[in-house]
Design an enzyme around this catalytic site. Structure first.
Site, PDB file in Angstrom:
ATOM      1  N   ASP A 125       0.819  -1.210   0.000  1.00 43.92           N
ATOM      2  CA  ASP A 125       0.000   0.000   0.000  1.00 43.92           C
ATOM      3  C   ASP A 125       0.851   1.258   0.000  1.00 43.92           C
ATOM      4  O   ASP A 125       0.494   2.272  -0.599  1.00 43.92           O
ATOM      5  CB  ASP A 125      -0.924   0.003   1.222  1.00 43.92           C
ATOM      6  CG  ASP A 125      -2.126  -0.921   1.049  1.00 43.92           C
ATOM      7  OD1 ASP A 125      -2.331  -1.415  -0.077  1.00 43.92           O
ATOM      8  OD2 ASP A 125      -2.843  -1.156   2.031  1.00 43.92           O
TER       9      ASP A 125
ATOM     10  N   ASP B   5      -4.176  10.051   4.595  1.00 43.33           N
ATOM     11  CA  ASP B   5      -4.421  10.922   5.737  1.00 43.33           C
ATOM     12  C   ASP B   5      -3.365  12.003   5.868  1.00 43.33           C
ATOM     13  O   ASP B   5      -2.265  11.914   5.319  1.00 43.33           O
ATOM     14  CB  ASP B   5      -4.473  10.101   7.039  1.00 43.33           C
ATOM     15  CG  ASP B   5      -3.302   9.132   7.180  1.00 43.33           C
ATOM     16  OD1 ASP B   5      -2.153   9.539   6.964  1.00 43.33           O
ATOM     17  OD2 ASP B   5      -3.547   7.954   7.498  1.00 43.33           O
TER      18      ASP B   5
ATOM     19  N   ARG C 232      -6.648  20.097  23.191  1.00 43.36           N
ATOM     20  CA  ARG C 232      -5.322  19.745  23.714  1.00 43.36           C
ATOM     21  C   ARG C 232      -5.177  18.249  23.540  1.00 43.36           C
ATOM     22  O   ARG C 232      -5.936  17.469  24.129  1.00 43.36           O
ATOM     23  CB  ARG C 232      -5.170  20.148  25.184  1.00 43.36           C
ATOM     24  CG  ARG C 232      -4.837  21.619  25.387  1.00 43.36           C
ATOM     25  CD  ARG C 232      -4.704  21.971  26.863  1.00 43.36           C
ATOM     26  NE  ARG C 232      -3.721  21.132  27.552  1.00 43.36           N
ATOM     27  CZ  ARG C 232      -2.404  21.340  27.523  1.00 43.36           C
ATOM     28  NH1 ARG C 232      -1.909  22.354  26.817  1.00 43.36           N
ATOM     29  NH2 ARG C 232      -1.582  20.556  28.183  1.00 43.36           N
TER      30      ARG C 232
ATOM     31  N   THR D 234      -8.862   2.722   6.914  1.00 41.21           N
ATOM     32  CA  THR D 234      -8.364   1.412   7.335  1.00 41.21           C
ATOM     33  C   THR D 234      -6.873   1.467   7.642  1.00 41.21           C
ATOM     34  O   THR D 234      -6.230   0.421   7.794  1.00 41.21           O
ATOM     35  CB  THR D 234      -8.625   0.360   6.241  1.00 41.21           C
ATOM     36  OG1 THR D 234      -8.118   0.830   4.983  1.00 41.21           O
ATOM     37  CG2 THR D 234     -10.107   0.066   6.111  1.00 41.21           C
ATOM     38  N   ALA D 235      -6.315   2.677   7.747  1.00 42.90           N
ATOM     39  CA  ALA D 235      -4.882   2.837   7.992  1.00 42.90           C
ATOM     40  C   ALA D 235      -4.652   3.422   9.392  1.00 42.90           C
ATOM     41  O   ALA D 235      -5.151   2.899  10.380  1.00 42.90           O
ATOM     42  CB  ALA D 235      -4.272   3.708   6.896  1.00 42.90           C
TER      43      ALA D 235
ATOM     44  N   SER E 232      -5.733   6.022  11.071  1.00 44.39           N
ATOM     45  CA  SER E 232      -6.868   6.453  11.883  1.00 44.39           C
ATOM     46  C   SER E 232      -7.572   5.262  12.531  1.00 44.39           C
ATOM     47  O   SER E 232      -8.154   5.383  13.615  1.00 44.39           O
ATOM     48  CB  SER E 232      -7.860   7.269  11.048  1.00 44.39           C
ATOM     49  OG  SER E 232      -8.536   6.458  10.110  1.00 44.39           O
ATOM     50  N   LEU E 233      -7.526   4.092  11.886  1.00 43.70           N
ATOM     51  CA  LEU E 233      -8.108   2.894  12.484  1.00 43.70           C
ATOM     52  C   LEU E 233      -7.368   2.530  13.772  1.00 43.70           C
ATOM     53  O   LEU E 233      -7.987   2.144  14.773  1.00 43.70           O
ATOM     54  CB  LEU E 233      -8.049   1.739  11.487  1.00 43.70           C
ATOM     55  CG  LEU E 233      -8.681   0.409  11.927  1.00 43.70           C
ATOM     56  CD1 LEU E 233     -10.177   0.576  12.149  1.00 43.70           C
ATOM     57  CD2 LEU E 233      -8.412  -0.676  10.892  1.00 43.70           C
TER      58      LEU E 233
ATOM     59  N   GLN F 145       4.530   9.686   4.698  1.00 41.15           N
ATOM     60  CA  GLN F 145       5.669   9.680   3.777  1.00 41.15           C
ATOM     61  C   GLN F 145       6.215  11.065   3.470  1.00 41.15           C
ATOM     62  O   GLN F 145       7.408  11.213   3.216  1.00 41.15           O
ATOM     63  CB  GLN F 145       5.258   8.995   2.462  1.00 41.15           C
ATOM     64  CG  GLN F 145       4.881   7.533   2.625  1.00 41.15           C
ATOM     65  CD  GLN F 145       4.401   6.904   1.330  1.00 41.15           C
ATOM     66  OE1 GLN F 145       3.986   7.593   0.409  1.00 41.15           O
ATOM     67  NE2 GLN F 145       4.444   5.573   1.259  1.00 41.15           N
TER      68      GLN F 145
END
Length: 293
Positions: A72, A147, A174, A187-188, A190-191, A247
């Site tokens: 991915d 993201d 905060r 599905t990356a 944030s999951l 990245q």
């Protein structure tokens, strides 16, 4: 006779174990389909059967289809770099999860043959444009398919930010930071932060606080065409990193603003026959695993 795609580019990562075998299978499948192969220059040393090699810009300009060989992460990088050319992309998985690269290495010939004959499904994914604003000027910019993360960059330290959506004040936070995710990115990272999974077809964005200092601070799902502004309050002492897809890295300063909006271009992803997002979730996230034997 060439199939649906007459010129096919192959890009990706060349330093993965076993990549040579999959590359040879892929080249053979494309030759069998009568396609002209446009092989990225980094693959040139791995095969003698690929013909001339090309830069990504050349592949983007001339290919009818771009195949990404890798995981991915390889697809994320290729999508950002080659979005401008508007060419459909297809992934052959040599990574771990493979939500974006869904052709299995052991089924390359079968599934590439199907795609080249026109047996595939397609879907559109959108990217985010992000910029760091300082005193009314853009000092850094990037884009993201998964993201954008604004965080403290320091273990066990929080930053204070204000969140605005479509120029309307939402809240002051905060927290360790904020994650803004597309449906593709749900599905990356944030999951892992407790965010919901969004179907890729949704026109939506997810704003997720990272370890907020308030029990009432929860993820929020908003329209995909929303404009988001994250103000890094001037009293912060930390210069928070701003990261696109894990990245591309930028750095904001206290008093800066991070602006996010949808990129007007769309990425077209192709899938082999039988692809299902829910089946991918069952497989990649082990939804079907029994609690007991």
């Amino acid at each position: 006779m060439p199939g649906v795609f007459s010129q096919v580019g192959v890009v990706g990562r060349s330093r993965q174990e076993g990549i040579e075998t999959v590359l040879e299978e892929l080249i053979g499948a494309l030759r069998d389909a009568g396609a002209t192969l446009l092989l990225e220059d980094r693959f040139g040393e791995l095969t003698s059967d690929g013909g001339d090699t090309h830069t990504r810009d050349s592949i983007g300009a001339h290919a009818d289809l771009i195949i990404v060989l890798g995981g991915d992460g390889s697809m994320l990088s290729a999508a950002r770099e080659m979005l401008q050319y508007g060419k459909p992309m297809l992934g052959v998985n040599r990574g771990r999860l493979g939500f974006l690269t869904d052709i299995s290495p052991d089924r390359v010939r079968e599934q590439i043959a199907a795609v080249m004959s026109g047996d595939f499904s397609s879907e559109e994914r959108f990217l985010l444009d992000v910029s760091v604003q300082r005193n009314g000027e853009t000092v850094a910019e990037g884009d993201a398919l998964n993201d954008v993360v604004v965080n403290s960059g320091t273990s066990a330290q929080m930053i204070e930010v204000e969140l605005y959506i479509d120029d309307e004040f939402v809240n002051r936070q905060r927290a360790d930071g904020l994650i803004v995710s597309t449906p593709t990115g749900s599905t990356a990272y944030s999951l892992s932060g407790g965010g919901p999974i969004m179907h890729p077809s949704l026109d939506a964005l997810l704003v997720l606080p990272m370890f907020p200092h308030a029990l009432s601070s929860r993820p929020i799902v908003i329209r995909g065409d929303s404009e988001i502004r994250i103000d890094v309050l001037a009293r912060n002492r930390i210069h928070p990193p701003v990261t696109c897809d894990g990245q591309v890295n930028m750095t904001a300063r206290p008093g800066d603003s991070v602006l996010l909006r949808r990129n007007p271009a769309v990425l077209t992803l192709l899938h082999p026959p039988g692809h299902s997002f829910y089946a991918s979730c069952r497989d990649k996230l082990r939804w079907s695993g029994a609690l007991v034997d």
